[in-house]
Design a protein around this motif. Structure first.
Motif, PDB file in Angstrom:
ATOM      1  N   GLY A  59     -17.611 -13.980 -30.884  1.00 47.06           N
ATOM      2  CA  GLY A  59     -16.369 -13.862 -31.639  1.00 47.06           C
ATOM      3  C   GLY A  59     -16.612 -13.441 -33.079  1.00 47.06           C
ATOM      4  N   LEU A  60     -17.672 -13.947 -33.681  1.00 50.01           N
ATOM      5  CA  LEU A  60     -18.017 -13.573 -35.045  1.00 50.01           C
ATOM      6  C   LEU A  60     -18.421 -12.106 -35.114  1.00 50.01           C
ATOM      7  CD1 LEU A  60     -18.639 -14.206 -37.997  1.00 50.01           C
ATOM      8  CD2 LEU A  60     -20.859 -15.116 -37.261  1.00 50.01           C
ATOM      9  N   TYR A  61     -19.242 -11.660 -34.176  1.00 50.68           N
ATOM     10  CA  TYR A  61     -19.675 -10.262 -34.138  1.00 50.68           C
ATOM     11  C   TYR A  61     -18.470  -9.338 -33.997  1.00 50.68           C
ATOM     12  CZ  TYR A  61     -22.201  -6.074 -32.542  1.00 50.68           C
ATOM     13  OH  TYR A  61     -22.695  -4.794 -32.412  1.00 50.68           O
ATOM     14  N   ALA A  62     -17.561  -9.679 -33.090  1.00 54.23           N
ATOM     15  CA  ALA A  62     -16.362  -8.861 -32.897  1.00 54.23           C
ATOM     16  C   ALA A  62     -15.530  -8.802 -34.172  1.00 54.23           C
ATOM     17  CB  ALA A  62     -15.529  -9.413 -31.740  1.00 54.23           C
ATOM     18  N   ALA A  63     -15.443  -9.918 -34.890  1.00 52.44           N
ATOM     19  CA  ALA A  63     -14.663  -9.949 -36.128  1.00 52.44           C
ATOM     20  C   ALA A  63     -15.294  -9.073 -37.205  1.00 52.44           C
ATOM     21  CB  ALA A  63     -14.528 -11.391 -36.625  1.00 52.44           C
ATOM     22  N   VAL A  64     -16.624  -9.056 -37.265  1.00 51.09           N
ATOM     23  CA  VAL A  64     -17.324  -8.185 -38.215  1.00 51.09           C
ATOM     24  C   VAL A  64     -16.998  -6.722 -37.929  1.00 51.09           C
ATOM     25  CG1 VAL A  64     -19.608  -7.320 -38.883  1.00 51.09           C
ATOM     26  CG2 VAL A  64     -19.197  -9.784 -38.733  1.00 51.09           C
ATOM     27  N   ILE A  65     -17.090  -6.335 -36.664  1.00 50.38           N
ATOM     28  CA  ILE A  65     -16.817  -4.955 -36.274  1.00 50.38           C
ATOM     29  C   ILE A  65     -15.351  -4.613 -36.516  1.00 50.38           C
ATOM     30  CG2 ILE A  65     -16.926  -3.261 -34.407  1.00 50.38           C
ATOM     31  CD1 ILE A  65     -19.651  -4.414 -35.356  1.00 50.38           C
ATOM     32  N   GLU A  66     -14.472  -5.548 -36.181  1.00 52.26           N
ATOM     33  CA  GLU A  66     -13.031  -5.301 -36.312  1.00 52.26           C
ATOM     34  C   GLU A  66     -12.625  -5.131 -37.776  1.00 52.26           C
ATOM     35  OE1 GLU A  66      -8.782  -7.113 -34.699  1.00 52.26           O
ATOM     36  OE2 GLU A  66     -10.674  -8.104 -34.196  1.00 52.26           O
ATOM     37  N   ARG A  67     -13.178  -5.951 -38.660  1.00 55.03           N
ATOM     38  CA  ARG A  67     -12.837  -5.842 -40.077  1.00 55.03           C
ATOM     39  C   ARG A  67     -13.206  -4.468 -40.617  1.00 55.03           C
ATOM     40  NH1 ARG A  67     -15.603  -9.142 -45.108  1.00 55.03           N
ATOM     41  NH2 ARG A  67     -17.471  -8.178 -44.199  1.00 55.03           N
ATOM     42  N   ARG A  68     -14.425  -4.039 -40.334  1.00 55.80           N
ATOM     43  CA  ARG A  68     -14.875  -2.752 -40.855  1.00 55.80           C
ATOM     44  C   ARG A  68     -14.118  -1.600 -40.182  1.00 55.80           C
ATOM     45  NH1 ARG A  68     -16.987  -2.227 -45.591  1.00 55.80           N
ATOM     46  NH2 ARG A  68     -18.391  -3.989 -45.188  1.00 55.80           N
ATOM     47  N   PHE A 116     -23.052   0.379 -37.250  1.00 56.13           N
ATOM     48  CA  PHE A 116     -22.204   1.502 -36.837  1.00 56.13           C
ATOM     49  C   PHE A 116     -22.970   2.460 -35.928  1.00 56.13           C
ATOM     50  CE2 PHE A 116     -20.321   5.692 -37.402  1.00 56.13           C
ATOM     51  CZ  PHE A 116     -18.966   5.429 -37.300  1.00 56.13           C
ATOM     52  N   ALA A 117     -24.204   2.767 -36.310  1.00 56.29           N
ATOM     53  CA  ALA A 117     -25.005   3.696 -35.513  1.00 56.29           C
ATOM     54  C   ALA A 117     -25.274   3.141 -34.115  1.00 56.29           C
ATOM     55  CB  ALA A 117     -26.311   4.004 -36.229  1.00 56.29           C
ATOM     56  N   LEU A 118     -25.520   1.836 -34.018  1.00 53.25           N
ATOM     57  CA  LEU A 118     -25.816   1.228 -32.724  1.00 53.25           C
ATOM     58  C   LEU A 118     -24.586   1.098 -31.837  1.00 53.25           C
ATOM     59  CD1 LEU A 118     -28.338  -1.559 -33.801  1.00 53.25           C
ATOM     60  CD2 LEU A 118     -28.844   0.543 -32.530  1.00 53.25           C
ATOM     61  N   LEU A 119     -23.408   1.037 -32.446  1.00 51.88           N
ATOM     62  CA  LEU A 119     -22.181   0.913 -31.649  1.00 51.88           C
ATOM     63  C   LEU A 119     -22.027   2.082 -30.676  1.00 51.88           C
ATOM     64  CD1 LEU A 119     -19.470  -0.303 -34.187  1.00 51.88           C
ATOM     65  CD2 LEU A 119     -20.297  -1.542 -32.186  1.00 51.88           C
ATOM     66  N   ALA A 120     -22.413   3.266 -31.138  1.00 56.85           N
ATOM     67  CA  ALA A 120     -22.225   4.469 -30.322  1.00 56.85           C
ATOM     68  C   ALA A 120     -23.101   4.479 -29.081  1.00 56.85           C
ATOM     69  CB  ALA A 120     -22.503   5.715 -31.159  1.00 56.85           C
ATOM     70  N   VAL A 121     -24.202   3.737 -29.110  1.00 58.89           N
ATOM     71  CA  VAL A 121     -25.132   3.747 -27.977  1.00 58.89           C
ATOM     72  C   VAL A 121     -25.397   2.330 -27.483  1.00 58.89           C
ATOM     73  CG1 VAL A 121     -26.249   5.896 -28.658  1.00 58.89           C
ATOM     74  CG2 VAL A 121     -27.097   3.737 -29.583  1.00 58.89           C
ATOM     75  N   GLY A 122     -24.497   1.412 -27.803  1.00 61.04           N
ATOM     76  CA  GLY A 122     -24.720   0.010 -27.519  1.00 61.04           C
ATOM     77  C   GLY A 122     -24.452  -0.387 -26.076  1.00 61.04           C
ATOM     78  N   ASP A 123     -24.525  -1.698 -25.856  1.00 65.35           N
ATOM     79  CA  ASP A 123     -24.335  -2.249 -24.520  1.00 65.35           C
ATOM     80  C   ASP A 123     -22.852  -2.366 -24.196  1.00 65.35           C
ATOM     81  OD1 ASP A 123     -23.479  -4.377 -26.061  1.00 65.35           O
ATOM     82  OD2 ASP A 123     -25.230  -5.619 -25.659  1.00 65.35           O
ATOM     83  N   ARG A 125     -20.822  -4.816 -24.433  1.00 70.83           N
ATOM     84  CA  ARG A 125     -20.043  -5.480 -25.478  1.00 70.83           C
ATOM     85  C   ARG A 125     -19.662  -4.488 -26.567  1.00 70.83           C
ATOM     86  NH1 ARG A 125     -23.554  -9.063 -26.850  1.00 70.83           N
ATOM     87  NH2 ARG A 125     -24.551  -7.610 -28.279  1.00 70.83           N
ATOM     88  N   ASP A 126     -20.636  -3.682 -27.018  1.00 68.60           N
ATOM     89  CA  ASP A 126     -20.368  -2.693 -28.054  1.00 68.60           C
ATOM     90  C   ASP A 126     -19.391  -1.634 -27.564  1.00 68.60           C
ATOM     91  OD1 ASP A 126     -21.989  -3.919 -29.905  1.00 68.60           O
ATOM     92  OD2 ASP A 126     -23.747  -2.705 -29.434  1.00 68.60           O
ATOM     93  N   GLN A 127     -19.575  -1.177 -26.340  1.00 66.10           N
ATOM     94  CA  GLN A 127     -18.693  -0.142 -25.813  1.00 66.10           C
ATOM     95  C   GLN A 127     -17.252  -0.630 -25.697  1.00 66.10           C
ATOM     96  OE1 GLN A 127     -19.571   3.140 -25.361  1.00 66.10           O
ATOM     97  NE2 GLN A 127     -21.365   2.326 -26.435  1.00 66.10           N
ATOM     98  N   ALA A 128     -17.078  -1.894 -25.339  1.00 73.99           N
ATOM     99  CA  ALA A 128     -15.727  -2.461 -25.268  1.00 73.99           C
ATOM    100  C   ALA A 128     -15.086  -2.512 -26.654  1.00 73.99           C
ATOM    101  CB  ALA A 128     -15.773  -3.851 -24.656  1.00 73.99           C
ATOM    102  N   GLU A 131     -14.104   1.056 -27.625  1.00 73.77           N
ATOM    103  CA  GLU A 131     -12.896   1.463 -26.895  1.00 73.77           C
ATOM    104  C   GLU A 131     -11.646   0.838 -27.502  1.00 73.77           C
ATOM    105  OE1 GLU A 131     -11.039   1.400 -22.342  1.00 73.77           O
ATOM    106  OE2 GLU A 131     -13.063   0.660 -22.726  1.00 73.77           O
ATOM    107  N   ARG A 132     -11.732  -0.418 -27.860  1.00 80.63           N
ATOM    108  CA  ARG A 132     -10.559  -1.115 -28.399  1.00 80.63           C
ATOM    109  C   ARG A 132     -10.259  -0.725 -29.841  1.00 80.63           C
ATOM    110  NH1 ARG A 132      -9.839  -6.154 -31.080  1.00 80.63           N
ATOM    111  NH2 ARG A 132     -12.004  -6.805 -30.747  1.00 80.63           N
ATOM    112  N   LEU A 133     -11.287  -0.576 -30.659  1.00 78.49           N
ATOM    113  CA  LEU A 133     -11.076  -0.432 -32.091  1.00 78.49           C
ATOM    114  C   LEU A 133     -11.116   1.013 -32.586  1.00 78.49           C
ATOM    115  CD1 LEU A 133     -13.308  -3.427 -33.237  1.00 78.49           C
ATOM    116  CD2 LEU A 133     -10.812  -3.379 -33.040  1.00 78.49           C
ATOM    117  N   TYR A 134     -11.831   1.893 -31.882  1.00 77.26           N
ATOM    118  CA  TYR A 134     -11.979   3.259 -32.365  1.00 77.26           C
ATOM    119  C   TYR A 134     -11.327   4.317 -31.483  1.00 77.26           C
ATOM    120  CZ  TYR A 134     -15.250   1.770 -36.020  1.00 77.26           C
ATOM    121  OH  TYR A 134     -15.812   1.186 -37.130  1.00 77.26           O
ATOM    122  N   ASP A 135     -11.191   4.082 -30.194  1.00 71.34           N
ATOM    123  CA  ASP A 135     -10.616   5.104 -29.312  1.00 71.34           C
ATOM    124  C   ASP A 135      -9.191   5.505 -29.692  1.00 71.34           C
ATOM    125  OD1 ASP A 135     -13.000   5.143 -27.963  1.00 71.34           O
ATOM    126  OD2 ASP A 135     -12.133   4.779 -25.972  1.00 71.34           O
TER     127      ASP A 135
END
Length: 216
Positions: A59-68, A116-123, A125-128, A131-135
């Motif tokens: 949940g913390l990781y998702a919040a970090v990604i979502e804020r940015r 940010f760089a790892l999100l594009a090629v992540g697992d 969790r990152d791909q989800a 999809e939710r935040l950037y697509d």
């Protein structure tokens, strides 16, 4: 030892302190290597406060990604909305609107760049998260390219967007490799405006070439 923040003031201000500390920790150690205890010490808050706000590390990781993502996307769409899609250089302005926020203050500099760089090629969790935040905003940029170049297919516009994303992922970290290969002093190419201009030029030229190929 630094005293952990607590009480009402901690619960009000501590959330942003936690997100800042977590962003730095995830950048340095990755998701697996960043511990909740280390993040709490870095944020100078009790570990229980992290669980109060975010429940789990996921949940913390998702919040970090979502804020940015919110900061980047809001700035991108503000720039995109200002573009007259009927003018000759509309595609260049679209790509500049795409590149500028991640490389500016909204993008978090080198700290978030690694994430940010790892999100594009992540697992998964990152791909989800992508999809939710950037697509949704990606589709708006593709729509804009389609409006600027109605003579080509949407698939061509998707390829143009995707290749621009690849350029951004490669550039956002500013690892110093460009300077090394060019035999320049470290950070001599660390000019945000020049970088945005180069990326915009490359992405625009590549997209226009795709359009010409598609129309041939």
């Amino acid at each position: 030892m630094t005293q952990a923040k607590s009480g009402i003031e901690g619960r009000t201000d501590g959330r942003q302190d936690i997100l800042d500390a977590a962003e730095a920790a995830f950048s340095e150690a990755g998701f697996a290597g960043a511990s909740m205890k280390a993040i709490s010490l870095r944020a100078e808050v009790a570990q229980g406060l992290i669980h109060y706000h975010f429940q789990t590390k996921e949940g913390l990781y998702a919040a970090v990604i979502e804020r940015r993502a919110h900061w980047i996307t809001t700035a991108r769409l503000t720039l995109l909305d200002r573009i007259d899609l009927g003018i000759p250089d509309a595609t260049a302005q679209i790509f500049e609107a795409f590149f500028r926020p991640p490389l500016g203050p909204e993008g978090g500099g080198r700290v978030f760049a690694r994430i940010f760089a790892l999100l594009a090629v992540g697992d998964a969790r990152d791909q989800a998260l992508v999809e939710r935040l950037y697509d949704p905003s990606a589709r708006l940029f593709i729509d804009a390219l389609s409006s600027a170049r109605p003579d080509v297919s949407r698939e061509t516009c998707v390829w143009g967007y995707s290749m621009a994303l690849g350029l951004l992922v490669g550039a956002v970290g500013r690892s110093g490799r460009t300077e090394r290969l060019a035999q320049l002093p470290p950070d001599s190419a660390d000019d945000t405006e020049a970088l945005i201009a180069r990326l915009t030029c490359h992405a625009t030229g590549g997209f226009e070439a795709l359009c010409e190929e598609a129309r041939a």
